[in-house]
Design a protein around this motif. Structure first.
Motif, PDB file in Angstrom:
ATOM      1  N   VAL A 159      -1.286  -0.805  -4.256  1.00 51.07           N
ATOM      2  CA  VAL A 159      -2.498  -0.092  -3.841  1.00 51.07           C
ATOM      3  C   VAL A 159      -2.163   1.361  -3.518  1.00 51.07           C
ATOM      4  O   VAL A 159      -1.106   1.655  -2.961  1.00 51.07           O
ATOM      5  CB  VAL A 159      -3.122  -0.773  -2.604  1.00 51.07           C
ATOM      6  CG1 VAL A 159      -4.312   0.026  -2.071  1.00 51.07           C
ATOM      7  CG2 VAL A 159      -3.551  -2.202  -2.948  1.00 51.07           C
ATOM      8  N   PRO A 211      -9.048   1.993   5.596  1.00 48.57           N
ATOM      9  CA  PRO A 211      -8.249   0.777   5.410  1.00 48.57           C
ATOM     10  C   PRO A 211      -9.072  -0.494   5.574  1.00 48.57           C
ATOM     11  O   PRO A 211      -8.737  -1.534   4.996  1.00 48.57           O
ATOM     12  CB  PRO A 211      -7.178   0.896   6.498  1.00 48.57           C
ATOM     13  CG  PRO A 211      -7.035   2.362   6.730  1.00 48.57           C
ATOM     14  CD  PRO A 211      -8.433   2.905   6.584  1.00 48.57           C
ATOM     15  N   LEU A 213     -10.005  -2.419   2.467  1.00 48.16           N
ATOM     16  CA  LEU A 213      -8.968  -3.027   1.630  1.00 48.16           C
ATOM     17  C   LEU A 213      -9.318  -4.435   1.141  1.00 48.16           C
ATOM     18  O   LEU A 213      -9.026  -4.765  -0.015  1.00 48.16           O
ATOM     19  CB  LEU A 213      -7.643  -3.081   2.398  1.00 48.16           C
ATOM     20  CG  LEU A 213      -6.628  -1.977   2.138  1.00 48.16           C
ATOM     21  CD1 LEU A 213      -5.454  -2.116   3.095  1.00 48.16           C
ATOM     22  CD2 LEU A 213      -6.153  -1.999   0.703  1.00 48.16           C
ATOM     23  N   VAL A 246       0.862  -1.180   0.000  1.00 43.89           N
ATOM     24  CA  VAL A 246       0.000   0.000   0.000  1.00 43.89           C
ATOM     25  C   VAL A 246       0.896   1.227   0.000  1.00 43.89           C
ATOM     26  O   VAL A 246       1.671   1.448   0.945  1.00 43.89           O
ATOM     27  CB  VAL A 246      -0.927   0.014   1.229  1.00 43.89           C
ATOM     28  CG1 VAL A 246      -1.814   1.258   1.213  1.00 43.89           C
ATOM     29  CG2 VAL A 246      -1.777  -1.251   1.271  1.00 43.89           C
ATOM     30  N   TYR A 305      -8.389   5.985  -4.094  1.00 41.80           N
ATOM     31  CA  TYR A 305      -8.371   4.684  -3.408  1.00 41.80           C
ATOM     32  C   TYR A 305      -8.508   3.624  -4.493  1.00 41.80           C
ATOM     33  O   TYR A 305      -9.602   3.338  -4.987  1.00 41.80           O
ATOM     34  CB  TYR A 305      -9.528   4.602  -2.425  1.00 41.80           C
ATOM     35  CG  TYR A 305      -9.395   3.521  -1.359  1.00 41.80           C
ATOM     36  CD1 TYR A 305      -8.256   2.737  -1.254  1.00 41.80           C
ATOM     37  CD2 TYR A 305     -10.408   3.318  -0.438  1.00 41.80           C
ATOM     38  CE1 TYR A 305      -8.138   1.777  -0.270  1.00 41.80           C
ATOM     39  CE2 TYR A 305     -10.297   2.359   0.566  1.00 41.80           C
ATOM     40  CZ  TYR A 305      -9.167   1.594   0.639  1.00 41.80           C
ATOM     41  OH  TYR A 305      -9.044   0.639   1.625  1.00 41.80           O
ATOM     42  N   VAL A 361      -4.145  -0.131   8.346  1.00 38.92           N
ATOM     43  CA  VAL A 361      -3.836  -0.951   7.169  1.00 38.92           C
ATOM     44  C   VAL A 361      -3.297  -2.309   7.598  1.00 38.92           C
ATOM     45  O   VAL A 361      -3.756  -3.368   7.141  1.00 38.92           O
ATOM     46  CB  VAL A 361      -2.821  -0.247   6.252  1.00 38.92           C
ATOM     47  CG1 VAL A 361      -2.282  -1.223   5.197  1.00 38.92           C
ATOM     48  CG2 VAL A 361      -3.459   0.955   5.565  1.00 38.92           C
TER      49      VAL A 361
END
Length: 253
Positions: free
Chosen positions: A89, A99, A102, A6, A160, A24
């Motif tokens: 990402v 997050p 995800l 990420v 995103y 995350v």
């Protein structure tokens, strides 16, 4: 299991970056995080270094100048591709992207999409703490870009998103010179025009609680000028082809 990184660009995000990184890694424990700091004078880079020292899943890329979101992402993408990640990402550092969403993004990439976009403007998408005029500006800009670029995507400016690394490698990132949210438009348009598989999923977008927005008049003007130029060029058949995916399939919506 696919290797995921990420990439989080930062400039003066000392109040939010630690919390975003923690969320995350709590959501996707096998993922890695790359913080790309553009020499933040508030100490964001130093805080990111401390996060990296405490957890080997966190890395920091220090850049010496602030020259735009597109350049920061370009540097982060090249770093990730050189280390053989499978999925790359994008996520903002200010907490506006959740997050916890995800897994849905990664699932779209695992399902074969070349690009997955977290979208505000489809059923299920939510925006928290934006006044009506901000929503109007965003919706109007998105509609303008969709018409000029003949795009079927619903949120061209969303930051995103995630890429399959093998698809991202087909782009010469040195030719993508847009800054601000225009970078997001350019990347999505390149993928869409190539026939890439693109998946969209609804997200909850929350206005930042810490720090100041990086939006400026210059960023808006750049996007308007570039989108207009690309759209007109495409209409007369002169738009450059800079992406050729060897295994592209039909777009997924």
């Amino acid at each position: 299991m696919a290797k995921t990184v990420v990439v989080i660009p930062t400039y003066n995000e000392i109040g939010s970056i630690a919390g975003v990184v923690e969320r995350v890694l709590a959501t996707e424990p096998t993922a890695h995080v790359l913080v790309v700091d553009d020499g933040s004078p508030d100490g964001t880079g130093e805080l990111a270094d401390r996060l990296a020292a405490a957890d080997d899943r966190v890395q920091v890329l220090h850049r010496t100048e602030k020259n735009g979101l597109g350049a920061a992402y370009g540097a982060g993408f090249r770093w990730a591709l050189a280390r053989d990640y499978d999925f790359v990402v994008e996520m903002d550092a200010d907490g506006s992207h959740q997050p916890e969403e995800l897994p849905r993004l990664i699932a779209l990439l695992e399902g074969g999409n070349d690009l997955a976009i977290g979208t505000r403007w489809i059923p299920g998408g939510v925006i928290v703490n934006w006044p009506a005029y901000r929503k109007l500006i965003s919706r109007t800009g998105t509609a303008y870009a969709r018409v000029l670029l003949q795009s079927r995507l619903h949120d061209l400016t969303s930051g995103y998103r995630g890429f399959r690394a093998d698809s991202l490698r087909t782009i010469d990132l040195t030719t993508v010179n847009s800054q601000g949210y225009c970078f997001q438009i350019e990347m999505a348009w390149l993928f869409e025009r190539s026939g890439a598989r693109i998946g969209e999923f609804p997200i909850t977008f929350v206005e930042r609680a810490e720090g100041a927005s990086k939006m400026s008049t210059g960023i808006v003007v750049e996007a308007l000028a570039k989108v207009t130029g690309w759209g007109l060029s495409s209409m007369i058949g002169r738009a450059p082809e800079r992406l050729a995916l060897p295994t592209a399939g039909p777009a997924s919506r």
